[in-house]
Design an enzyme around this catalytic site. Structure first.
Site, PDB file in Angstrom:
ATOM      1  N   GLU A  41      52.711  56.774  82.255  1.00 46.66           N
ATOM      2  CA  GLU A  41      53.739  57.459  81.450  1.00 46.66           C
ATOM      3  C   GLU A  41      54.985  56.589  81.216  1.00 46.66           C
ATOM      4  OE1 GLU A  41      54.543  61.342  83.068  1.00 46.66           O
ATOM      5  OE2 GLU A  41      52.544  62.098  82.571  1.00 46.66           O
ATOM      6  N   GLU A  56      45.458  62.783  82.610  1.00 43.95           N
ATOM      7  CA  GLU A  56      46.192  63.866  83.269  1.00 43.95           C
ATOM      8  C   GLU A  56      46.143  65.089  82.360  1.00 43.95           C
ATOM      9  OE1 GLU A  56      50.083  63.697  85.045  1.00 43.95           O
ATOM     10  OE2 GLU A  56      49.848  61.564  85.522  1.00 43.95           O
TER      11      GLU A  56
END
Length: 505
Positions: free
Chosen positions: A174, A293
């Protein structure tokens, strides 16, 4: 009177092979995922390494093929070297991602030993936040190079004579998010990712690399981040990552249950970006997707998050909680979407395995109990492997806040590799009515119904807990009728189904 739907399924209309890795999960060093989750050395069922055997048994039961490790946001401040060598000599470090202390009792070797015991592959992630190319290539050497070099011989000294042969590696986590330690612009991350990836593949040319894509669809840089990063690092990448989480808080139930449609839009958007960059850089290689995710915010976590101080006075902020039956329905819908996009989605990691946004939770010193979301994941993982077929579904629709046309019925179908089994996964989103459903099976005249599992509950807010672990569980449904290639059944309101057919003996 029940509403009606119809599904057409033809053996010749195939999407592609379902990669078993779409039934993967994730373990991050945070809260009780590792310590008190997979690892509890004073537990009655702990093995000689301190790992809970009851947790390992559940992972085996679910046939989880791969688990992403060690993060997550934790990754971007983690020094992997802290977690190897004699445990008594390892440093305790501040975890700046989750505002805690990391004792480093579990590190690379311990986790890989756990993975071997559970039969799971490892999706290893390298820190491209505070670290970079040198630490990344050293970790590949430590894990995958046979012997005769500093890092490979150190692994052998630490007890692992043979290389771990880890295939899949994530290039950071991320990095588009301002919350990430050492957040980067797409240009900064792209350069770091491509140079790190080149060194890693020099150490082991057979590894596969996952680029950081956008961390969600609401961030302002989606999907331009993905475009810029791919333009920079297309040659070294094999996958690009997607992340998304869903919540019923501040949402209508009708809109929440349609969340997998947002996920499908995300998949289709990033697929288009990948193919556009492929054309721009004139490559023969296709970049596939790693949805590494995905999950649902439980109600307790969502409520508590607003109270978190995220400073050192707030070390006990815990995001554990219970998942409702509505959460289980959306989980089933998401898995249906992954099957129906298996031509491009090759990896998907539910986050996380245990105790935090989890499939099951552990009681300290006591048993494990299965969350409601465990069951659709369990059945889909076991029976959703083989060739995905492309169903054509005629269904009533409704409108919600974010979607104009939400089909009441979602469908996925998988034929096993030997052509002996056909499995359908069905979701009826209708909150008021059952659904009389006809399934037209073309090319499956030699099949007969084997079992029909139904997961339904009148209370969408019902949860399983440590005290009531079996409050919401699936059950077997009476057989439908099967005549002239048409299977007929009734789908209860707000229900998830698995129907298995087998070749007649």
């Amino acid at each position: 009177m029940h509403k009606r739907a119809k599904i057409y399924l033809d053996r010749q209309f195939q999407i592609g092979e379902v990669d078993k890795r779409i039934y993967s999960s994730m373990i991050e060093h945070m809260e009780r995922v590792v310590y008190g989750g997979i690892y509890e050395p004073d537990h009655p069922k702990a093995d000689e390494n301190g790992f809970r055997q009851d947790v390992m048994d559940l992972v085996k039961e679910m046939k989880i093929p791969m688990i992403r490790y060690p993060g997550g946001n934790f990754l971007s401040g983690y020094n992997w070297e802290d977690g190897i060598g004699p445990v008594e000599e390892r440093p305790v470090r501040l975890d700046l991602a989750w505002i805690g202390e990391e004792p480093n009792l579990i590190g690379t070797d311990e986790y890989l030993k756990w993975a071997e015991k559970t039969g799971t592959e490892v999706n290893m992630a390298v820190n491209l936040g505070t670290r970079g190319a040198d630490a990344a290539r050293n970790l590949v050497e430590y894990c995958n190079y046979p012997k005769g070099t500093y890092w490979s011989d150190l692994r052998r000294k630490n007890g692992a004579e043979e290389p771990y042969k880890i295939k899949t590696w994530c290039l950071g986590n991320e990095m588009d998010g301002t919350w990430q330690i050492c957040h980067k612009t797409p240009e900064e991350y792209g350069r770091l990712a491509v140079e790190s990836g080149r060194l890693m593949k020099k150490v082991d040319k057979d590894i596969e690399l996952v680029l950081c894509g956008s961390s969600n669809t609401t961030i302002s840089t989606f999907p331009s981040w993905d475009m810029k990063v791919l333009e920079e690092a297309y040659d070294v990448a094999d996958y690009i990552s997607l992340h998304n989480y869903f919540s019923v808080v501040d949402n209508t139930m009708e809109n929440f249950l349609a969340g997998n449609l947002e996920l499908e839009r995300q998949i289709e958007t990033i697929t288009a970006v990948c193919d556009a960059v492929k054309a721009k850089v004139r490559s023969d290689k296709t970049i596939n997707l790693s949805f590494d995710e995905w999950g649902i915010w439980n109600r307790e976590e969502t409520a508590n998050r607003a109270k978190w101080k995220f400073d050192w006075s707030d070390k006990n902020a815990v995001s554990e909680g219970s998942y409702s039956f509505a959460d289980a329905l959306l989980t089933g819908g998401i898995l249906i979407s992954f099957i129906n996009h298996c031509d491009r989605v090759k990896i998907a990691c539910q986050a996380q395995l245990v105790n935090h946004l989890s499939l099951f939770n552990c009681v300290k010193g006591g048993p494990v109990w299965k969350q409601t979301i465990f069951y659709p994941f369990f059945y889909t993982s076991l029976y959703g492997r083989g060739t995905a077929l492309r169903p054509v579904t005629e269904s009533p629709c409704y409108s919600s806040r974010d979607f104009e046309q939400v089909p009441v019925l979602e469908t996925a179908a998988v034929e096993d590799s030997e052509g002996k089994m056909l499995t359908l996964f069905l979701l009826n989103r209708d909150m008021n009515d059952g659904l009389a459903t006809d399934i037209v099976l073309r090319g499956f005249e030699d099949m007969e119904e084997m079992e029909h599992i139904v997961y339904c509950c009148q209370d969408l807010e019902a949860v399983n807990t440590a005290n009531e672990p079996d409050k919401v569980v699936p059950c077997k449904k009476a057989p439908g009728s099967f005549e002239n290639g048409i299977y007929r059944t009734e789908l209860e309101k707000c229900s998830w189904h698995m129907i298995r057919f087998q070749r007649k003996k």
